[in-house]
Design a protein around this motif. Structure first.
Motif, PDB file in Angstrom:
ATOM      1  N   LEU A   1      -7.650 -10.051   0.412  1.00  0.00           N
ATOM      2  CA  LEU A   1      -7.180  -9.437   1.648  1.00  0.00           C
ATOM      3  C   LEU A   1      -8.416  -9.009   2.429  1.00  0.00           C
ATOM      4  CD1 LEU A   1      -4.646  -8.597   3.272  1.00  0.00           C
ATOM      5  CD2 LEU A   1      -4.955  -6.297   2.328  1.00  0.00           C
ATOM      6  N   GLN A   2      -8.715  -9.726   3.483  1.00  0.00           N
ATOM      7  CA  GLN A   2      -9.809  -9.364   4.363  1.00  0.00           C
ATOM      8  C   GLN A   2      -9.267  -8.383   5.397  1.00  0.00           C
ATOM      9  OE1 GLN A   2     -13.147 -10.242   4.323  1.00  0.00           O
ATOM     10  NE2 GLN A   2     -13.326  -8.705   5.947  1.00  0.00           N
ATOM     11  N   MET A   3      -9.841  -7.196   5.417  1.00  0.00           N
ATOM     12  CA  MET A   3      -9.361  -6.141   6.305  1.00  0.00           C
ATOM     13  C   MET A   3     -10.449  -5.829   7.319  1.00  0.00           C
ATOM     14  SD  MET A   3      -7.432  -3.672   3.555  1.00  0.00           S
ATOM     15  CE  MET A   3      -8.956  -3.148   2.779  1.00  0.00           C
ATOM     16  N   ASN A   4     -10.171  -6.095   8.579  1.00  0.00           N
ATOM     17  CA  ASN A   4     -11.115  -5.816   9.666  1.00  0.00           C
ATOM     18  C   ASN A   4     -10.534  -4.750  10.589  1.00  0.00           C
ATOM     19  OD1 ASN A   4     -12.791  -7.899   8.683  1.00  0.00           O
ATOM     20  ND2 ASN A   4     -11.745  -9.426   9.951  1.00  0.00           N
ATOM     21  N   SER A   5     -11.392  -4.186  11.409  1.00  0.00           N
ATOM     22  CA  SER A   5     -10.974  -3.162  12.382  1.00  0.00           C
ATOM     23  C   SER A   5     -10.133  -2.084  11.706  1.00  0.00           C
ATOM     24  CB  SER A   5     -10.184  -3.815  13.523  1.00  0.00           C
ATOM     25  OG  SER A   5     -10.949  -4.810  14.167  1.00  0.00           O
ATOM     26  N   LEU A   6     -10.615  -1.596  10.601  1.00  0.00           N
ATOM     27  CA  LEU A   6      -9.862  -0.609   9.830  1.00  0.00           C
ATOM     28  C   LEU A   6      -9.677   0.689  10.602  1.00  0.00           C
ATOM     29  CD1 LEU A   6     -11.334  -1.389   6.352  1.00  0.00           C
ATOM     30  CD2 LEU A   6      -8.894  -1.345   6.895  1.00  0.00           C
ATOM     31  N   ARG A   7      -8.537   1.305  10.364  1.00  0.00           N
ATOM     32  CA  ARG A   7      -8.172   2.553  11.023  1.00  0.00           C
ATOM     33  C   ARG A   7      -7.906   3.615   9.969  1.00  0.00           C
ATOM     34  NH1 ARG A   7      -3.326  -0.499  14.358  1.00  0.00           N
ATOM     35  NH2 ARG A   7      -4.665  -1.820  15.695  1.00  0.00           N
ATOM     36  N   PRO A   8      -8.017   4.879  10.334  1.00  0.00           N
ATOM     37  CA  PRO A   8      -7.717   5.942   9.363  1.00  0.00           C
ATOM     38  C   PRO A   8      -6.315   5.809   8.757  1.00  0.00           C
ATOM     39  CG  PRO A   8      -8.868   6.861  11.235  1.00  0.00           C
ATOM     40  CD  PRO A   8      -8.575   5.420  11.577  1.00  0.00           C
ATOM     41  N   GLU A   9      -5.371   5.308   9.522  1.00  0.00           N
ATOM     42  CA  GLU A   9      -4.006   5.166   8.995  1.00  0.00           C
ATOM     43  C   GLU A   9      -3.877   4.030   7.985  1.00  0.00           C
ATOM     44  OE1 GLU A   9      -4.925   5.197  12.208  1.00  0.00           O
ATOM     45  OE2 GLU A   9      -3.788   3.729  13.408  1.00  0.00           O
ATOM     46  N   ASP A  10      -4.923   3.249   7.784  1.00  0.00           N
ATOM     47  CA  ASP A  10      -4.922   2.231   6.734  1.00  0.00           C
ATOM     48  C   ASP A  10      -5.283   2.833   5.373  1.00  0.00           C
ATOM     49  OD1 ASP A  10      -6.417   0.002   9.103  1.00  0.00           O
ATOM     50  OD2 ASP A  10      -4.321  -0.002   8.427  1.00  0.00           O
ATOM     51  N   THR A  11      -5.670   4.090   5.366  1.00  0.00           N
ATOM     52  CA  THR A  11      -6.020   4.763   4.113  1.00  0.00           C
ATOM     53  C   THR A  11      -4.826   4.788   3.176  1.00  0.00           C
ATOM     54  OG1 THR A  11      -7.713   6.135   5.148  1.00  0.00           O
ATOM     55  CG2 THR A  11      -6.730   6.952   3.099  1.00  0.00           C
ATOM     56  N   ALA A  12      -5.017   4.271   1.971  1.00  0.00           N
ATOM     57  CA  ALA A  12      -3.927   4.181   1.002  1.00  0.00           C
ATOM     58  C   ALA A  12      -4.465   3.583  -0.291  1.00  0.00           C
ATOM     59  CB  ALA A  12      -2.793   3.309   1.539  1.00  0.00           C
ATOM     60  N   VAL A  13      -3.627   3.623  -1.322  1.00  0.00           N
ATOM     61  CA  VAL A  13      -3.886   2.824  -2.515  1.00  0.00           C
ATOM     62  C   VAL A  13      -3.240   1.470  -2.281  1.00  0.00           C
ATOM     63  CG1 VAL A  13      -3.547   2.583  -4.988  1.00  0.00           C
ATOM     64  CG2 VAL A  13      -3.954   4.855  -3.993  1.00  0.00           C
ATOM     65  N   TYR A  14      -4.011   0.415  -2.435  1.00  0.00           N
ATOM     66  CA  TYR A  14      -3.528  -0.940  -2.214  1.00  0.00           C
ATOM     67  C   TYR A  14      -3.207  -1.586  -3.555  1.00  0.00           C
ATOM     68  CZ  TYR A  14      -4.594  -0.746   2.728  1.00  0.00           C
ATOM     69  OH  TYR A  14      -4.599  -0.415   4.068  1.00  0.00           O
ATOM     70  N   TYR A  15      -2.004  -2.149  -3.635  1.00  0.00           N
ATOM     71  CA  TYR A  15      -1.526  -2.765  -4.865  1.00  0.00           C
ATOM     72  C   TYR A  15      -1.321  -4.255  -4.682  1.00  0.00           C
ATOM     73  CZ  TYR A  15      -0.406   2.005  -6.355  1.00  0.00           C
ATOM     74  OH  TYR A  15      -0.473   3.333  -6.695  1.00  0.00           O
TER      75      TYR A  15
ATOM     76  N   ARG B   1       0.836  -1.198   0.000  1.00  0.00           N
ATOM     77  CA  ARG B   1       0.000   0.000   0.000  1.00  0.00           C
ATOM     78  C   ARG B   1       0.864   1.238   0.000  1.00  0.00           C
ATOM     79  NH1 ARG B   1      -2.573  -0.482   6.145  1.00  0.00           N
ATOM     80  NH2 ARG B   1      -0.653   0.052   7.299  1.00  0.00           N
ATOM     81  N   GLN B   2       0.275   2.310  -0.503  1.00  0.00           N
ATOM     82  CA  GLN B   2       0.989   3.586  -0.557  1.00  0.00           C
ATOM     83  C   GLN B   2       0.031   4.694  -0.179  1.00  0.00           C
ATOM     84  OE1 GLN B   2       3.003   4.404  -4.249  1.00  0.00           O
ATOM     85  NE2 GLN B   2       4.361   5.867  -3.258  1.00  0.00           N
ATOM     86  N   ALA B   3       0.343   5.354   0.925  1.00  0.00           N
ATOM     87  CA  ALA B   3      -0.442   6.498   1.378  1.00  0.00           C
ATOM     88  C   ALA B   3       0.131   7.765   0.750  1.00  0.00           C
ATOM     89  CB  ALA B   3      -0.403   6.582   2.895  1.00  0.00           C
ATOM     90  N   PRO B   4      -0.661   8.822   0.661  1.00  0.00           N
ATOM     91  CA  PRO B   4      -0.176  10.077   0.070  1.00  0.00           C
ATOM     92  C   PRO B   4       1.079  10.569   0.774  1.00  0.00           C
ATOM     93  CG  PRO B   4      -2.544  10.154   0.356  1.00  0.00           C
ATOM     94  CD  PRO B   4      -2.086   8.908   1.047  1.00  0.00           C
ATOM     95  N   GLY B   5       2.084  10.876  -0.019  1.00  0.00           N
ATOM     96  CA  GLY B   5       3.319  11.418   0.532  1.00  0.00           C
ATOM     97  C   GLY B   5       4.222  10.400   1.183  1.00  0.00           C
ATOM     98  N   LYS B   6       3.862   9.130   1.101  1.00  0.00           N
ATOM     99  CA  LYS B   6       4.674   8.088   1.740  1.00  0.00           C
ATOM    100  C   LYS B   6       5.126   7.070   0.704  1.00  0.00           C
ATOM    101  CE  LYS B   6       2.652   8.384   6.352  1.00  0.00           C
ATOM    102  NZ  LYS B   6       2.083   7.619   7.489  1.00  0.00           N
ATOM    103  N   GLU B   7       6.125   6.290   1.083  1.00  0.00           N
ATOM    104  CA  GLU B   7       6.610   5.245   0.207  1.00  0.00           C
ATOM    105  C   GLU B   7       5.671   4.032   0.259  1.00  0.00           C
ATOM    106  OE1 GLU B   7      11.420   6.177   0.465  1.00  0.00           O
ATOM    107  OE2 GLU B   7      10.618   4.264   1.133  1.00  0.00           O
ATOM    108  N   ARG B   8       5.743   3.256  -0.817  1.00  0.00           N
ATOM    109  CA  ARG B   8       4.959   2.027  -0.842  1.00  0.00           C
ATOM    110  C   ARG B   8       5.497   1.065   0.217  1.00  0.00           C
ATOM    111  NH1 ARG B   8       3.535  -0.565  -6.614  1.00  0.00           N
ATOM    112  NH2 ARG B   8       2.998   1.645  -6.854  1.00  0.00           N
ATOM    113  N   GLU B   9       4.584   0.430   0.949  1.00  0.00           N
ATOM    114  CA  GLU B   9       5.010  -0.468   2.022  1.00  0.00           C
ATOM    115  C   GLU B   9       4.330  -1.817   1.911  1.00  0.00           C
ATOM    116  OE1 GLU B   9       3.969   1.116   5.845  1.00  0.00           O
ATOM    117  OE2 GLU B   9       1.817   0.927   5.510  1.00  0.00           O
ATOM    118  N   PHE B  10       5.017  -2.819   2.423  1.00  0.00           N
ATOM    119  CA  PHE B  10       4.514  -4.184   2.435  1.00  0.00           C
ATOM    120  C   PHE B  10       3.364  -4.309   3.421  1.00  0.00           C
ATOM    121  CE2 PHE B  10       4.526  -8.706   2.416  1.00  0.00           C
ATOM    122  CZ  PHE B  10       4.431  -9.126   3.735  1.00  0.00           C
TER     123      PHE B  10
END
Length: 121
Positions: free
Chosen positions: A81-95, A38-47
């Motif tokens: 990818l089942q994503m539960n208990s989502l948080r605002p910091e999970d906001t990103a483009v998922y690849y 995933r890659q959030a605005p202004g951040k590097e893509r992360e695993f």
């Protein structure tokens, strides 16, 4: 060549759930591992998470352990990818990502176009 198409992103409130899908086509028999980044605005893509295609071994980033679950359906060449208990910091483009190996032991990495996940507080 392997083609990857993600789907399932969207807008959800904090604490909610989403399920992402990644459909693979082409030389899918050469896939050894698939994963999500995933890659959030202004951040590097992360695993985020990965899964081996035959053995189904899974790996997760510490930030998503216990909340996200990666799985695959080999018969339909699809990863989830089942994503539960989502948080605002999970906001990103998922690849979606796939690693392959050919008969000459050459490895290649393929990427999908990305799907947006937005979590509101």
């Amino acid at each position: 060549q392997v083609q990857l198409v993600e789907s399932g992103g969207g807008l959800v409130q904090a604490g909610g759930s989403l399920r992402l899908s990644c459909a693979a086509s082409g030389r899918t028999f050469s896939i050894t591992r698939m994963g999500w980044f995933r890659q959030a605005p202004g951040k590097e893509r992360e695993f985020v998470a990965s899964i081996t295609w035959t053995g189904g071994l899974t790996y997760y980033a510490d930030s998503v352990k216990g909340r996200f679950t990666i799985s695959r359906d080999n018969a339909n060449n699809t990863m989830y990818l089942q994503m539960n208990s989502l948080r605002p910091e999970d906001t990103a483009v998922y690849y979606c990502n796939a690693q392959t190996i050919d008969d000459y032991q050459h490895r290649r990495t393929y990427w999908g176009q990305g799907t947006q996940v937005a979590v509101s507080s």
